[in-house]
Structure formats: structure tokens, C-alpha cells
Design an enzyme around this catalytic site. Sequence first.
Site, PDB file in Angstrom:
ATOM      1  N   GLU A  62       3.547   8.518 -23.426  1.00  0.00           N
ATOM      2  CA  GLU A  62       2.639   8.914 -22.347  1.00  0.00           C
ATOM      3  C   GLU A  62       3.348   9.889 -21.398  1.00  0.00           C
ATOM      4  OE1 GLU A  62      -0.189   4.991 -22.043  1.00  0.00           O
ATOM      5  OE2 GLU A  62       1.775   4.897 -21.122  1.00  0.00           O
TER       6      GLU A  62
ATOM      7  N   CYS B 161       4.943   4.513 -11.657  1.00  0.00           N
ATOM      8  CA  CYS B 161       6.303   4.224 -12.115  1.00  0.00           C
ATOM      9  C   CYS B 161       6.395   2.812 -12.669  1.00  0.00           C
ATOM     10  CB  CYS B 161       7.272   4.331 -10.936  1.00  0.00           C
ATOM     11  SG  CYS B 161       7.859   5.980 -10.728  1.00  0.00           S
TER      12      CYS B 161
ATOM     13  N   SER C  48      18.412   5.798 -10.055  1.00  0.00           N
ATOM     14  CA  SER C  48      17.591   4.582  -9.903  1.00  0.00           C
ATOM     15  C   SER C  48      18.544   3.421  -9.678  1.00  0.00           C
ATOM     16  CB  SER C  48      16.768   4.340 -11.176  1.00  0.00           C
ATOM     17  OG  SER C  48      15.819   5.350 -11.322  1.00  0.00           O
TER      18      SER C  48
ATOM     19  N   ASN D 207       5.042  -1.667  -8.846  1.00  0.00           N
ATOM     20  CA  ASN D 207       3.721  -1.542  -9.456  1.00  0.00           C
ATOM     21  C   ASN D 207       3.581  -2.618 -10.528  1.00  0.00           C
ATOM     22  OD1 ASN D 207       2.933   0.956  -8.098  1.00  0.00           O
ATOM     23  ND2 ASN D 207       4.616   1.853  -9.242  1.00  0.00           N
TER      24      ASN D 207
ATOM     25  N   SER E 229      15.873  11.585 -13.660  1.00  0.00           N
ATOM     26  CA  SER E 229      15.980  10.306 -12.974  1.00  0.00           C
ATOM     27  C   SER E 229      16.650   9.324 -13.926  1.00  0.00           C
ATOM     28  CB  SER E 229      14.571   9.826 -12.609  1.00  0.00           C
ATOM     29  OG  SER E 229      14.633   8.533 -12.086  1.00  0.00           O
TER      30      SER E 229
ATOM     31  N   GLY F 140      11.627   5.887 -21.107  1.00  0.00           N
ATOM     32  CA  GLY F 140      12.972   6.098 -21.632  1.00  0.00           C
ATOM     33  C   GLY F 140      13.985   6.508 -20.582  1.00  0.00           C
TER      34      GLY F 140
HETATM   35  S1  SF4 Z   1      12.757   1.981 -15.485  1.00  0.00           S
HETATM   36 FE1  SF4 Z   1      14.341   1.082 -16.824  1.00  0.00          FE
HETATM   37  S2  SF4 Z   1      13.218   0.285 -18.623  1.00  0.00           S
HETATM   38 FE2  SF4 Z   1      11.833   1.687 -17.514  1.00  0.00          FE
HETATM   39  S3  SF4 Z   1      12.078   3.635 -18.545  1.00  0.00           S
HETATM   40 FE3  SF4 Z   1      13.489   3.663 -16.785  1.00  0.00          FE
HETATM   41  S4  SF4 Z   1      15.441   2.871 -17.582  1.00  0.00           S
HETATM   42 FE4  SF4 Z   1      13.862   2.369 -19.101  1.00  0.00          FE
END
Ligand code: SF4
Length: 324
Positions: free
Chosen positions: A79, A316, A197, A273, A174, A142
Site C-alpha cells: 500500500e 501511520c 522512529s 492509531n 524514516s 517496511g
Molecule cells: S513501524 Fe515498525 S513494524 Fe511498522 S513498518 Fe515501521 S519498522 Fe516495520
Amino acid sequence: MKNISGNISSIIDLINDPFGFSYDEISPILGEDDAKALYVRLYRGGLLKKPHTIWVQNIISATDAKKYLFELSDGKRIETVCIKRKTGVTACVSAQVGCPVQCIFCASGRPGHIRNLTASEIVQQIIFLREPINRIVFMGIGEPLYNYDSVLKSIHILRDRNGLDFPTDGITVSTVGPIKLLKQLREEHLKIQLTLSLHAATQEVRNYLIPGMKGNDINQTVEAALDYSRRHNRKLTVAYLVLPGINNAYTDARQLAAWFAQEKVMINLLEYNPTPQSTLKKPAKQEIERFKNHLERLGLETHIRVSHGNAIQAACGQLAGAIR
Ligand code: SF4
């Protein structure tokens, strides 16, 4: 003879999947002039029917976002989300089918890692969106740095001045921050924007929220991300999902200030979310505001990021419902 057959097989690959080729790869095959002409046709609307290896299966629209479901040539699905902003449209692209990191707040990681996308599949997500894109963020399905070569190649293709000529500072990667790969990215001559992140201020909480990063020391992760931003003179964005009772204590704010108060950093607070099968709760607005106030009083530039695409499961952490 070897050279001729090698050249023929390159030409066949080029005909079947031209979006996987950088300009520097095409020009030795076709020559400079034809390579330029092909890039113009592929990236500037010169070809009515472009050869492709991904197909739009479905588009779901909401007022603030549009979610594209793409099918890949092996039947896997990904997606891509277009987020409408006052200043234009941001494309949130996927880098993998599934994700090995398996953050507990994210649906994309549920199936685990299925496969990496090719550079061509990443580029095509942009080409076949029917939107005027002015920002690209690798925040879809990913972990982009776990598909390092394809992600970097796709960025080089998208920013090539013979083709789309997409501005480098409009591209953001990111990442949860695998240390070795952050260090590798630092050495590239590529001034893209970086979002870390982080989502935690202690190793223990990070291990719980982001199990795939257990082997990466949190202090070294932060240092490697800061090192990238210092070297490339970019403001680092730190994404922080506020989960009351888990990562929003005053001591967490103090740790963030210890790492970032003296640096060019913006803290982006995110609200959770909801995804199916998760027991995490969406925080009240006041809880996010309270944490923001702590951070600001400690000298950190802090924003609350407005979540887009909730109504269509496109925000997200919600992508991936369609993976197979
Ligand atoms: S938030 Fe974590 S599980 Fe989700 S796509 Fe990013 S790295 Fe992968």
C-alpha cells in the site's frame, strides 16, 4: 560474443522493467542521447503506456488521504498513501512486503518480513500515483534501511535531473535506526531528510515496543542519527508515539532533553492509531499536550503530528491489511 549476449540481455531487462535502471546504467546500453530520450519519456509523461511491474488494484479516498493498493508481479500486495497537505501532496511509500521489525503498535510488521521491494517497484509507486507529489516519505510498509540498496537506488533514480528531478530535500527516510546502517547512510553523498522512529527513552521500553531493535543500544542509535544530521547539516526529526503509562513520564522527557536539547532536532509526537489485534490505547489529547509541555519546558522543539488517513486505515502503523 559474451559482450553481445550480455548487451542483449541488458536490453531485454530494460524493455521489461525500465524503472529499475538508473540513468548511469542506461547510457552505456543505449548511448547518451537515447538514454536521455528514454528518461524523458518514462518520467516526464512522454509515453502514454509505460511498461510496468506493479498494478493499481484499488484506490480508497478520504478527505485528507488516498490509499493505493498495488499488486506486484508475484501477486504480493503493498500500500502507498497520498496525504493532502496545504502545501501539496506527500507520498508515503513502502520499501518491503511485510516488515521484520514487528513494532507492537504497527500492522505492517504482523506478517513478518516477506520480501524486499526492488528499486523499480519503489519508483513505480511514485510514477503511478495520480497526484502532484511534492514530498516523498519512506514511512509506508517496511524498514527502509533493511532494504538499503534498493531504497538508495530508487532515490537516485527519482532525483536524476534527466528524469523526474525530484528535490533531494523533499525526500525523507524514516527508520527505527539500525546502527550499522545509519552509519553507512552517513557516509553517502545524499542529503536526504532523516526521521528516527525512537518511541522510547529507555532501552527496556524500546525493546518492548520495537522488538526487532533489541540488539541496538538506544544511546548509540541516537548518537548515530545525530551524527548523520550533523554531517549533512539536516535537522533530525524524532518520531515519538505517546503511549500513556509506557513512555510519557517526566523522566522520559528529561532523557529526551539530555539527548536532544543542544542539537538541531524536532520532536514529532504521534498519537497511536489503533490496529486490529493490538491492546494499546489511543491517548487522550490532554496526555499528549502534557508531554509536549514537559518537552518544551526542557527546551525541545516539539510538534504534535496530526494523523491523516485514519478513516481509511491509511494512517501511520495501519498499513498492510492487504499484504498476502
Ligand atoms: S513501524 Fe515498525 S513494524 Fe511498522 S513498518 Fe515501521 S519498522 Fe516495520
